[in-house]
Design an enzyme around this catalytic site. Sequence first.
Site, short mmCIF file in Angstrom:
data_model
loop_
_atom_site.label_atom_id
_atom_site.label_comp_id
_atom_site.label_asym_id
_atom_site.label_seq_id
_atom_site.Cartn_x
_atom_site.Cartn_y
_atom_site.Cartn_z
N ARG A 88 0.82 -1.22 0.00
CA ARG A 88 0.00 0.00 0.00
C ARG A 88 0.84 1.26 0.00
O ARG A 88 0.39 2.32 -0.43
CB ARG A 88 -1.00 -0.03 1.15
N GLU A 121 6.19 -10.77 14.04
CA GLU A 121 5.67 -11.35 15.28
C GLU A 121 5.95 -12.85 15.33
O GLU A 121 6.34 -13.39 16.35
CB GLU A 121 4.17 -11.08 15.38
#
Length: 179
Positions: free
Chosen positions: A63, A100
């Site tokens: 994006r 993560e």
Amino acid sequence: MTDIKELLLSRIRDVADYPEPGVMFKDITPLLADPAAFTALTDALADIAANTGATKVVGLEARGFILGAPVAVRAGLGFIPVRKAGKLPGATLRQAYDLEYGSAEIEVHAEDLTSADRVLIVDDVLATGGTAEAAIHLIQRAGAQVAGLAVLMELGFLDGRARLEPALAGAPLEALLQV
């Protein structure tokens, strides 16, 4: 600035439990589909580029490409895509970073940035800051200076700003919206 914030917020859709249960996804596609909102966003980010003295805009996949390219055009600057590893032909610089669960790598064409460049990094969301931090290191390794980081929205509860401040070394981090 309040009017633009209201306009932008009104065009961001919350999608519950996407991409996994418990996550509230911030969907910017309605904003991109609205020419007035997309223009206002592009203008605001181009103003940040001008204020930082940037000579190039780097957009982070994916994006950041959508937002960064029109910002570069509006500001009269070159646009450099930072891609996921393996997507660019030719000589590249690569930077690994932790996610993560696991790790990832991003890269840029080695010849696209020089020591004469001041780079504004553009992305849609600042979350934990891992990708942006990797981009900062990649730009610095290319010999360029980071002029700043500009995002549409910052998810403050994930504390990405604190993670990025040492790497930014005084360069501004501008978020149009705090969520």
